[in-house]
Design an enzyme around this catalytic site. Structure first.
Site, mmCIF file in Angstrom:
data_model
loop_
_atom_site.group_PDB
_atom_site.id
_atom_site.type_symbol
_atom_site.label_atom_id
_atom_site.label_comp_id
_atom_site.label_asym_id
_atom_site.label_seq_id
_atom_site.Cartn_x
_atom_site.Cartn_y
_atom_site.Cartn_z
ATOM 1 N N GLY A 79 0.834 -1.198 0.000
ATOM 2 C CA GLY A 79 0.000 0.000 0.000
ATOM 3 C C GLY A 79 0.866 1.243 0.000
ATOM 4 N N VAL A 80 0.212 2.394 -0.074
ATOM 5 C CA VAL A 80 0.969 3.641 -0.162
ATOM 6 C C VAL A 80 1.339 4.137 1.229
ATOM 7 C CG1 VAL A 80 -0.109 4.291 -2.319
ATOM 8 C CG2 VAL A 80 -1.112 5.047 -0.152
ATOM 9 N N GLY A 81 2.293 5.039 1.249
ATOM 10 C CA GLY A 81 2.610 5.730 2.495
ATOM 11 C C GLY A 81 3.982 5.405 3.036
ATOM 12 N N ASN A 82 4.342 6.125 4.090
ATOM 13 C CA ASN A 82 5.697 6.041 4.631
ATOM 14 C C ASN A 82 6.014 4.702 5.271
ATOM 15 O OD1 ASN A 82 6.633 8.625 3.920
ATOM 16 N ND2 ASN A 82 5.436 9.530 5.589
ATOM 17 N N VAL A 83 5.047 4.114 5.985
ATOM 18 C CA VAL A 83 5.328 2.847 6.660
ATOM 19 C C VAL A 83 5.540 1.746 5.626
ATOM 20 C CG1 VAL A 83 4.473 1.106 8.262
ATOM 21 C CG2 VAL A 83 4.058 3.526 8.733
ATOM 22 N N GLU A 120 -0.532 -2.322 -6.920
ATOM 23 C CA GLU A 120 -1.225 -1.259 -7.647
ATOM 24 C C GLU A 120 -0.258 -0.148 -7.984
ATOM 25 O OE1 GLU A 120 -5.327 -0.951 -5.174
ATOM 26 O OE2 GLU A 120 -3.556 -0.074 -4.282
ATOM 27 N N ILE A 177 -5.973 2.750 9.488
ATOM 28 C CA ILE A 177 -6.208 3.803 10.477
ATOM 29 C C ILE A 177 -6.233 3.179 11.865
ATOM 30 C CG2 ILE A 177 -7.942 5.445 11.327
ATOM 31 C CD1 ILE A 177 -8.583 6.068 8.384
ATOM 32 N N ASN A 202 -9.422 8.782 3.000
ATOM 33 C CA ASN A 202 -9.163 8.654 1.565
ATOM 34 C C ASN A 202 -10.155 7.688 0.920
ATOM 35 O OD1 ASN A 202 -6.942 10.309 1.976
ATOM 36 N ND2 ASN A 202 -5.529 8.600 2.176
ATOM 37 N N GLY A 243 -7.550 -0.217 -3.281
ATOM 38 C CA GLY A 243 -7.402 -1.623 -3.630
ATOM 39 C C GLY A 243 -7.107 -2.503 -2.434
#
Lengths: 508, 508
Positions: free
Chosen positions: A269-273, A294, A364, A384, A388
């Site tokens: 998935g997206v993001g810093n972690v 994705e 979250i 958001n 996916g």
């Protein structure tokens, strides 16, 4: 020269400015617009549409459109349209602050849906015809094929289902993208579907470009600006600890003979972690990794450049400025290592299940029974969207959710008695990881899961509160006839309410 | 003669009684036991195990086993084992009252999981080796192939993964079942998987029997008793109204050109309402229907016998006594119209997505935003389990949930502010149908869905209460920063709490 990118000469007469092309956009229209996680969205037309809306509103006229994209776009697309109050419907995913505010103010109807459902519903005609598709492209070939940009998303279906097509050719894109896309347009509708022939994560099953009826193209607009390119934070200590947990677990599964040493195709998935986990894999004891995801971000790019990852499949490339430079510099090396697919293929349940994708997404919050909230802050406010994450969670071989155990300086616990919105249920979620530790939920009953999640994943500040909730819930649920999943129905969401009222989930 | 059903003569020396065969079952073992929705479960061994447990407990010794089945079994299996306190772990689905009470008393760890995940996790070795498989069969052929009974479920994987196999040959089963099964054992594990070659719902891709290593068979036990055969209620007025809503909707989709006149393969959950919908299809304006489901019940059988349905695929046949008689009488006619598959195929995400199955399942409750609870009564008490409903909901072409709008004489509303347990999220559920009407949730934002569900589906006794909740939630959520999905966090589950306390969701 931008004009050289329109290699079918007859089409060059359709070149115009965005302000001219906006003549094709009318109030009430339904638009299919490319864009996936800040990649491949049109750079000029949204502002032209926003200006047209503002002009209309200034005259007291109504003007708004519905818009279906691949996923999130950027301030120059979702942002300007939301700011101009030019959107009345939006699907399937977004992450723009202005648009988000419009959604949470109740002004914009937002359908937050699984990305793997989008093209199927477009093709089936549920939305009716799309009036106009606006697609970003790298080039149009001699024989009129569209070469998509840094993202494909639902672009194939957008073009096929729209009455008119406006193409934005972006000269800032590397011409080397040509050949990286794999356009497969034969998924079709039941009862006439055949197996999707992706058997290995990197199998090429289609063509480099999308054949397009030239009569459908009503305008070609040139642009010359890169995708939104936010910088990733350097992995902090907490992200590194989360990454280490994930890698330890994967290593354990390899040693137990339940995963090959090259693992299985990775979705991130997206993001810093998530990016930190990819960074952690640079030094992990795995080789010949593959990606089936994705969005391909900095972390996965660096795994490929470091030759830790052999190949990666995605529907969009979303890079920081530095990573974009590395990508463009190495594009010849990367050409046979990165494949871009329509999101109907990247997110397809059939392919994800067959390949046995390891899905890894941020959340979250999770609750003590393993339900996950990916979308709503405090139960009512859209962040958001599910994107996916459900496609990979539900049909992948492993589904891993990662998050720091607290947020807002400790005022929010990511582990709560009951999630305030359910996006992935206890049946779908297999692993929860925070910097505190990991909970392997497979084969566990709810009460066993609660113990694991509280002990291993929650922050020490919240651990006693969670145990207290669980213990009291157990007693109360005994009285009301069932302790399969103990809960206190009136208190289950009280932590969120406390945060709304006091700014802290902790009792002062 | 029962012995004639063991056609490989060498195996006949393994015939013994259940009380003899129980020597192979020891305390602490993990068992894989066939059985799917009251079909294909062993009739004799569970009682023998229960007696062994009781004897041990009487001597102050510990005795319990873990048991993984296909789905639910019956009183003679789950019931006797739970009554003898012989189970410490149970997965993936159950519906037995005694077992349910053990689960809800917190005595038995129950993992309620998607059926499509079971065989994959068995094969991957997550559970470790299964000590013993107990499988019901119709016969063993000359070349040692096992012919399964009225249900297959996870039988193939049970046999493959167990150290020892006990076969119960049930002489009450029609010998005509032979040839109806389609054993496909090549799903494998990633990264070595190929497409599952089911392209039409009735495609035969395997063999009639399962080749089995004769050395693994430690006992053959003869039985002569039918499956649990509860009678269906005649469709009542409410069920008929629900069925009419569903059929009207399907007809509407056909007329809109979004479904073929033969519809798409139908999946139908268990129970009286689902059966009523099948009964309603007898007089509906569709022809050449097909089924692709888990459990084939009376309603679908009658559609086939009436030649309204061409073919049906399932993993188990679960009939009332009358329907069983019709099945046995017509077995030659039915042989090329019914196919029984392993549940890994009947419930496979790949196949369900490709075929575009219309999933139709019953629910305990839905909320105003379209989330569905299939498993928990008042949030804490396990009813049966999610079974395959998630497999069909998540990957089917349509996902329809049906329920009467109230239960317990009106004291429970099936439409609530927030479901007390989430099994299928707002992202997965497309249609909700009660006798009051239908809500088509596709393309709708949460607030649009709430209006539709309240107006169309809720019972008039609860409609104003739901509107009042929604209106107050909207105001409160505005204050707390987001009205994408309005909720009152402390009141969302208060209807359930009121029922626990007063026996009625209505305010007196």
């Amino acid at each position: 020269m931008s004009i050289d990118r329109v290699r079918q000469a007859a089409l060059r007469e359709k070149v115009m400015t965005a302000d001219e092309a906006v003549q094709f956009i009318q109030n009430g229209m339904m638009l299919a617009v490319t864009g996936f996680t800040g990649a491949g969205y049109p750079k000029a037309m949204p502002t032209a549409i926003a200006n047209k809306a503002k002009d209309a509103h200034a005259k007291g006229e109504k003007f708004s459109v519905g818009m279906v994209t691949g996923a999130s776009t950027a301030p120059e697309c979702d942002g300007v349209l939301a700011e101009a109050k030019a959107l009345h419907f939006r699907s399937p995913f977004q992450s723009d602050p202005t648009l988000r505010n419009g959604i949470n103010a109740g002004e914009i109807a937002y359908q937050d849906m699984h990305l793997s459902h989008v093209e199927q519903q477009m093709r089936q005609g549920f939305y009716g015809k799309f009036d106009v598709a606006i697609v970003e492209a790298t080039a149009i070939t001699e024989n009129g094929e569209l070469i998509f940009a840094m993202g494909i998303g639902h672009g194939v279906e957008a073009v096929k289902n729209a009455d008119k097509v406006i193409v934005e050719i972006n000269a800032a894109l590397s011409a080397g993208l040509e050949g990286m896309h794999d356009i497969y347009g034969d998924v079709g509708l039941p009862p006439h579907r055949k197996p999707i022939p992706v058997v290995g994560a990197f199998d090429r099953i289609g063509t480099a470009g999308l054949a397009i009826d030239p009569d459908k193209i009503v305008a070609i607009v040139f642009t010359n600006a890169g995708d939104r390119n936010s910088k990733f934070a350097e992995p902090d200590d907490i992200s590194k600890r989360i990454a280490a947990q994930v890698i330890d677990f994967l290593d354990h599964e390899v040693k137990a003979g339940r995963l090959p040493k090259s693992l299985l195709p990775l979705q991130s998935g997206v993001g810093n972690v998530a990016n930190a986990v990819m960074a952690g894999l640079l030094d992990a004891p795995f080789d010949d990794l593959t990606g089936y995801t994705e969005v391909l971000q900095d972390g996965m790019l660096d795994l490929i450049l470091a030759k830790k990852m052999k190949t990666a499949s995605a529907t969009a490339l979303s890079f920081s400025p530095d990573a974009l430079a590395r990508f463009n510099e190495n594009i010849e090396f990367l050409k046979d290592k990165i494949i871009l697919r329509p999101m109907e293929i990247s997110n397809n349940p059939e392919v994800i299940r067959r390949l046995g994708v390891i899905g890894m997404n941020s959340m979250i919050e999770a609750d003590i029974y393993g339900n996950v909230n990916s979308t709503h802050v405090m139960g009512t406010r859209m962040m958001n969207g599910i994107g996916g994450s459900g496609d990979f969670t539900r049909n992948g071989f492993f589904s891993i959710y990662v998050s720091p155990s607290t947020a807002k300086g400790g005022a929010i616990s990511a582990i709560v008695p009951m999630v305030s919105h359910h996006d992935h249920t206890e049946h779908d979620v297999m692993f929860i990881v925070t910097e505190q530790g990991m909970a392997d939920l497979r084969g566990k009953s709810p009460k066993e899961r609660a113990k694991l999640i509280i002990d291993n994943c929650s922050h020490p500040d919240y651990r006693d509160m969670l145990r207290d909730y669980y213990d009291r819930a157990f007693v109360a649920s005994q009285k009301s006839g069932g302790v399969h999943t103990p809960h206190l129905l009136l208190e289950a969401l009280s932590w969120h309410q406390r945060f709304v009222e006091t700014g802290d989930m902790r009792i002062k």
